[in-house]
Scaffold this active site. Sequence first.
Site, PDB file in Angstrom:
ATOM      1  CE  LYS A  80      -3.904   1.953   2.670  1.00 48.38           C
ATOM      2  NZ  LYS A  80      -4.730   1.736   3.882  1.00 48.38           N
ATOM      3  CB  SER A 155      -7.960   3.575   3.406  1.00 47.47           C
ATOM      4  OG  SER A 155      -7.115   2.927   4.341  1.00 47.47           O
ATOM      5  CB  SER A 179      -8.305   0.559   6.206  1.00 45.46           C
ATOM      6  OG  SER A 179      -9.034   1.738   6.411  1.00 45.46           O
TER       7      SER A 179
END
Length: 463
Positions: A80, A155, A179
Amino acid sequence: MSELPDLPATVLVSAYRERRLSPVEVTRAALARIDAWDDQICATWAMDPEGALAAARQSETRWQSGTPAGPLDGVPVTVKENIATKGVTMPAGTAAVNAMVATEDAPAAARLRESGAVILGKTTMPDFGMLSSGLSSFHRLARNPWNLAMNPGGSSAGASAATAAGYAPINIGTDIGGSVRLPAALCGAVSLKPSFGRIPVSPPFLGRAAGPITRTVADAALAMQVLSLPDSRDYMSLPPADLDWSAEPLPLRGLKLGLCLDTGIGSDPDPEVVDAITNAARLFADAGATVEPLAPFLNRDMIEGLDRFWRARFGSDTAGLSDEQRAKILPYIRDWIEGGDELSGRDVYRGFAQIPAMSQATQKATAPFDYVLLPVWPTVSFPADYASPLNNPAKPFEHIGYCVGFNMSEQPALSVNCGYSTSSMPIGLQIAGRRFDDTGVLRMGAAFEAMRGPQRSWPRFDR
């Protein structure tokens, strides 16, 4: 299009060991799939094909000499965007900041490299990681591979979309209110939000965790062997522990499971979600577990207090931005942050105090059970260009009611697919355990995988 990217990491490692596959051919196949499909899915950012192939060649040499660097040697992975990788800029998903170049790998990235994993590149996220959506003012709009008109969640949006598309068998995300679990559920994937401190992060913060997003529980467990290794930069991390990450299915007979369809906060669940979770609970009961209802244990003061604290925190973090920079923040996030500008110090502290209140309530309610079964989302899906299911910054957290309590209580929680809606979108089952029982939660997930039967084929975008 090659099928190699669809192979689990556990299969790849065995094939490398037996010299049936090469990390170089697997990496080339993964890069080819991303190149062919990502214009539609928009899950990646800062791809590094040259660096990935160089790492794959080094891995191939190690496997040929019988000296793999670690459990993930030669396995393609993505990371990420907010997890630092040396030499790559970190815009935090927003066009508003002057992105800095990372000077070192964050703990998760460092452990991956040390294990010989092949980092293909980074995956996308929303502004400051503060949306359960793929919407960003900086990145392309990430889409759900199961239906490109729908949201992948967030997210860790790009990481979960990449998992569903088969870009890499292991994709690393972060989670402070759901997330990794939220997007994994919408994308039909597996994700573990581990016990707080199990995976070192830098910088550490209350509730913040990193976790793997994969297609199988076994791959999540394999990733945990590496990600859970110590790093002194996380002064809040757990002591190193020699845990069994084999993820063998847990014997279910005699276990006491709680079934929670309402935590006390958030939107009411869709009937399809209730049906999917209830059916999953029935499988556990049929296998010999005792399943009992778990009553609501959180309240509106907790989530509204957390909302006030997070608004104030991000208002402080963005206070130094110029008017021009602030104008570039995603409007939903900007409106949400500005909603905290009038809060007093007392309001903010009272909001912060809801974190331990939520932690205590979650631990107390779940303590009588070996594990707890819950939904991940109250909803099945929502449009790709929405910032949240309600798309209303005045009600930003109505969808995290099933997840956020386990961040604050520091308990491990797993998301695993348990079915599909009438619109063919995946539905996630959440399995939560007591603090530190990460391996038990994974083994519960493995037991469910064995019971639930064959899954639908993963999405494809071949032309």
